[in-house]
Motif scaffolding. Structure first.
Motif, PDB file in Angstrom:
ATOM      1  N   ARG A 337     -36.737 -28.705  19.563  1.00 13.55           N
ATOM      2  CA  ARG A 337     -36.470 -28.096  20.871  1.00 13.55           C
ATOM      3  C   ARG A 337     -35.091 -27.451  20.858  1.00 13.55           C
ATOM      4  N   ILE A 338     -35.063 -26.141  21.108  1.00 10.00           N
ATOM      5  CA  ILE A 338     -33.812 -25.388  21.197  1.00 10.00           C
ATOM      6  C   ILE A 338     -33.496 -25.197  22.678  1.00 10.00           C
ATOM      7  N   MET A 339     -32.281 -25.530  23.098  1.00 13.64           N
ATOM      8  CA  MET A 339     -31.941 -25.421  24.523  1.00 13.64           C
ATOM      9  C   MET A 339     -30.505 -24.943  24.698  1.00 13.64           C
ATOM     10  N   PHE A 340     -30.265 -24.194  25.786  1.00 13.55           N
ATOM     11  CA  PHE A 340     -28.929 -23.711  26.130  1.00 13.55           C
ATOM     12  C   PHE A 340     -28.664 -23.951  27.610  1.00 13.55           C
ATOM     13  N   TYR A 341     -27.429 -24.367  27.918  1.00  9.29           N
ATOM     14  CA  TYR A 341     -26.975 -24.328  29.315  1.00  9.29           C
ATOM     15  C   TYR A 341     -25.468 -24.157  29.374  1.00  9.29           C
ATOM     16  N   SER A 342     -24.991 -23.852  30.564  1.00 16.24           N
ATOM     17  CA  SER A 342     -23.563 -23.666  30.797  1.00 16.24           C
ATOM     18  C   SER A 342     -22.959 -24.983  31.273  1.00 16.24           C
ATOM     19  N   THR A 343     -21.809 -25.346  30.732  1.00 13.16           N
ATOM     20  CA  THR A 343     -21.187 -26.623  31.099  1.00 13.16           C
ATOM     21  C   THR A 343     -20.684 -26.616  32.536  1.00 13.16           C
ATOM     22  N   PHE A 344     -20.133 -25.477  32.968  1.00 18.07           N
ATOM     23  CA  PHE A 344     -19.445 -25.431  34.260  1.00 18.07           C
ATOM     24  C   PHE A 344     -20.139 -24.498  35.253  1.00 18.07           C
ATOM     25  N   TYR A 345     -19.880 -24.757  36.544  1.00 18.14           N
ATOM     26  CA  TYR A 345     -20.215 -23.795  37.587  1.00 18.14           C
ATOM     27  C   TYR A 345     -19.094 -22.769  37.659  1.00 18.14           C
ATOM     28  N   THR A 346     -19.446 -21.516  37.865  1.00 20.06           N
ATOM     29  CA  THR A 346     -18.439 -20.449  37.972  1.00 20.06           C
ATOM     30  C   THR A 346     -18.799 -19.549  39.145  1.00 20.06           C
ATOM     31  N   MET A 347     -17.763 -19.105  39.870  1.00 21.81           N
ATOM     32  CA  MET A 347     -17.947 -18.154  40.976  1.00 21.81           C
ATOM     33  C   MET A 347     -17.281 -16.836  40.616  1.00 21.81           C
ATOM     34  N   ARG A 348     -17.824 -15.758  41.107  1.00 14.61           N
ATOM     35  CA  ARG A 348     -17.214 -14.455  40.873  1.00 14.61           C
ATOM     36  C   ARG A 348     -15.859 -14.371  41.559  1.00 14.61           C
ATOM     37  N   SER A 349     -14.889 -13.775  40.885  1.00 13.09           N
ATOM     38  CA  SER A 349     -13.532 -13.705  41.428  1.00 13.09           C
ATOM     39  C   SER A 349     -13.440 -12.785  42.637  1.00 13.09           C
ATOM     40  N   ASP A 350     -14.375 -11.838  42.767  1.00 12.03           N
ATOM     41  CA  ASP A 350     -14.348 -10.927  43.912  1.00 12.03           C
ATOM     42  C   ASP A 350     -15.288 -11.371  45.024  1.00 12.03           C
ATOM     43  N   ASP A 351     -15.921 -12.533  44.853  1.00 16.11           N
ATOM     44  CA  ASP A 351     -16.868 -13.005  45.864  1.00 16.11           C
ATOM     45  C   ASP A 351     -17.123 -14.489  45.612  1.00 16.11           C
ATOM     46  N   PHE A 352     -16.454 -15.345  46.374  1.00 16.67           N
ATOM     47  CA  PHE A 352     -16.516 -16.781  46.114  1.00 16.67           C
ATOM     48  C   PHE A 352     -17.809 -17.428  46.610  1.00 16.67           C
ATOM     49  N   SER A 353     -18.771 -16.612  47.066  1.00 20.72           N
ATOM     50  CA  SER A 353     -20.061 -17.168  47.476  1.00 20.72           C
ATOM     51  C   SER A 353     -21.147 -16.900  46.441  1.00 20.72           C
ATOM     52  N   SER A 354     -20.811 -16.166  45.365  1.00 20.40           N
ATOM     53  CA  SER A 354     -21.819 -15.792  44.374  1.00 20.40           C
ATOM     54  C   SER A 354     -21.651 -16.572  43.070  1.00 20.40           C
ATOM     55  N   LEU A 355     -22.683 -17.327  42.699  1.00 22.00           N
ATOM     56  CA  LEU A 355     -22.669 -18.034  41.426  1.00 22.00           C
ATOM     57  C   LEU A 355     -22.813 -17.037  40.273  1.00 22.00           C
ATOM     58  N   CYS A 356     -22.133 -17.340  39.185  1.00 24.13           N
ATOM     59  CA  CYS A 356     -22.256 -16.523  37.980  1.00 24.13           C
ATOM     60  C   CYS A 356     -22.080 -17.443  36.778  1.00 24.13           C
ATOM     61  N   GLY A 357     -22.058 -16.876  35.587  1.00 25.27           N
ATOM     62  CA  GLY A 357     -21.904 -17.721  34.418  1.00 25.27           C
ATOM     63  C   GLY A 357     -21.915 -16.930  33.138  1.00 25.27           C
ATOM     64  N   PRO A 358     -21.870 -17.614  32.008  1.00 22.63           N
ATOM     65  CA  PRO A 358     -21.851 -16.935  30.711  1.00 22.63           C
ATOM     66  C   PRO A 358     -23.187 -16.257  30.409  1.00 22.63           C
ATOM     67  N   VAL A 359     -23.102 -15.205  29.613  1.00 18.85           N
ATOM     68  CA  VAL A 359     -24.284 -14.467  29.176  1.00 18.85           C
ATOM     69  C   VAL A 359     -24.701 -14.990  27.804  1.00 18.85           C
ATOM     70  N   LEU A 360     -26.006 -15.141  27.626  1.00 21.78           N
ATOM     71  CA  LEU A 360     -26.581 -15.567  26.348  1.00 21.78           C
ATOM     72  C   LEU A 360     -27.486 -14.453  25.837  1.00 21.78           C
ATOM     73  N   ASP A 361     -27.357 -14.128  24.534  1.00 23.55           N
ATOM     74  CA  ASP A 361     -28.165 -13.040  23.983  1.00 23.55           C
ATOM     75  C   ASP A 361     -28.281 -13.184  22.470  1.00 23.55           C
ATOM     76  N   ASP A 362     -29.217 -12.421  21.900  1.00 26.56           N
ATOM     77  CA  ASP A 362     -29.365 -12.280  20.452  1.00 26.56           C
ATOM     78  C   ASP A 362     -29.424 -13.648  19.761  1.00 26.56           C
ATOM     79  N   VAL A 363     -30.381 -14.480  20.190  1.00 25.11           N
ATOM     80  CA  VAL A 363     -30.536 -15.832  19.651  1.00 25.11           C
ATOM     81  C   VAL A 363     -31.479 -15.777  18.449  1.00 25.11           C
TER      82      VAL A 363
END
Length: 371
Positions: A337-363
């Motif tokens: 089983r291959i799995m990915f997740y982000s360790t932390f919650y992150t909010m956009r710096s220009d909008d503290f109500s929007s969740l965001c996070g790291p991008v995953l690609d080319d696995v």
């Protein structure tokens, strides 16, 4: 004696009525369903205020229950109702639904993408179905700053005509306190295969749901508990929250046209089970970056391959960029089983109500010789 010819206006009216009665053939190409953005609305005689009167009042759609036809900029009390695309949307009140029949290919996989917004109820959710498949998509978490999110949901066609239904199962004191719906599109999905260049299926995320060209907030892929057939072929969303499917037209993507943004910390995980040979050494390589969407700060993506794991830190300036990472492991079983997740919650710096996070690609996953 030859019958009298019909006037052109009468012929046009008959053809339009016939088109409403038969299933759409729009699935021959991906995109909006007929009147999928609701720009063609009811006649004035089919409206009672904002409420739509008549099952077939909205062209190409069949409605039931308390359905409203909403104009962009319309007010509800002190609240301004925003429409994401064009000038009109529909709102589904208590137990209301919209339905359209479309031609599909039996056995094929399809996904629909639609935009939705909460209005006055906090616990809003939508039941999306193509019989016998169905799923309830919760809308408690809003991921974009403008109040609208786009959602994807997938199914496998069991017959050659699919009846797509979006239903509001909520019961509110005010029947008008339901979600707004706009821009409903369909896309055929072609499940990719593993190759000798990559043991993972769809490792570059190029195969996925329809993304609207005129929206800039991506598409949410719901958890697999809500959707038996993933709109992201090859991958399962094994978490409580959705992951976001993004494109290079609106975001920074490490490779190709599509990628995944892990927007809800450890609650936003994707996984795939792959065949492996016990005792063999494998290398799992992937890209970690940011989407150039003002998602700034320290990020960490955790990758898992069976019992092995690696944490990949990424310091984001919110302006795009990525780094490559690798996890080497020895397979312990015939399936890993291959799995990915982000360790932390992150909010956009220009909008503290929007969740965001790291991008995953080319696995990519390949077997390697033992060093």
């Amino acid at each position: 004696m030859r019958p009298a010819a019909l006037a052109p206006s009468v012929v046009a009216a008959l053809l339009f009525a016939a088109a409403l009665c038969r299933p759409s053939s729009a699935t021959s190409m991906d995109g909006l369903l007929p009147n999928g953005n609701f720009e063609y609305g009811p006649k004035p005689t089919q409206m009672k205020g904002t409420e739509v009167i008549g099952k077939y009042a909205i062209p190409s759609w069949e409605i039931s229950g308390f359905v409203e036809y909403i104009r962009a900029g319309q007010k509800q009390g002190d609240m301004l109702l925003v429409v994401p695309e064009g000038s009109y949307a529909v709102r589904l009140g208590n137990e209301a639904s919209i339905k359209q029949r479309v031609k599909v290919v039996k056995g094929m996989y399809y996904s629909i993408t639609f935009s939705a917004a909460r209005t006055c109820a906090q616990e809003e959710k939508l039941n999306v179905s193509v019989a016998p498949d169905w799923g309830v998509l919760p809308m408690q978490t809003m991921y974009s700053s403008n109040g609208w999110d786009s959602y994807a949901w997938a199914w496998q066609a069991e017959v050659d005509v699919a009846e797509i239904v979006i239903h509001n199962p909520g019961i509110e004191e005010d029947p008008a306190c339901g979600p707004l719906i706009d821009s409903i599109a369909i896309k055929a999905l072609y499940p990719p295969r593993a190759t000798n260049m990559n043991l993972l299926k769809n490792g570059n995320f190029e195969e996925g749901p329809y993304i609207f060209a005129n929206t800039s907030w991506g598409v949410l892929i719901p958890p697999n508990i809500e959707d038996d057939h993933s709109p992201l072929p090859g991958w399962m969303v094994e978490s409580l929250k959705a992951v976001k499917y993004i494109d290079s037209d609106h975001f920074s993507v490490p490779d190709g046209k599509r990628a995944v943004e892990l927007v809800a910390g450890k609650e936003s995980a994707i996984a795939q089970v792959v065949r492996t040979v016990p005792g063999k050494v494998y290398a799992l390589t992937f890209s970690v970056g940011d989407a150039s969407n003002s998602c700034e700060g320290s990020m960490v993506v955790e990758a898992f391959a069976g019992r092995d794991t690696v944490k990949v830190p990424y310091q984001s300036k919110g302006k795009g960029g990525y780094k490559r990472a690798v996890l080497r492991f020895v397979a312990a079983s015939a399936r890993t089983r291959i799995m990915f997740y982000s360790t932390f919650y992150t909010m956009r710096s220009d909008d503290f109500s929007s969740l965001c996070g790291p991008v995953l690609d080319d696995v990519k996953l390949l077997s390697v010789r033992k060093p």
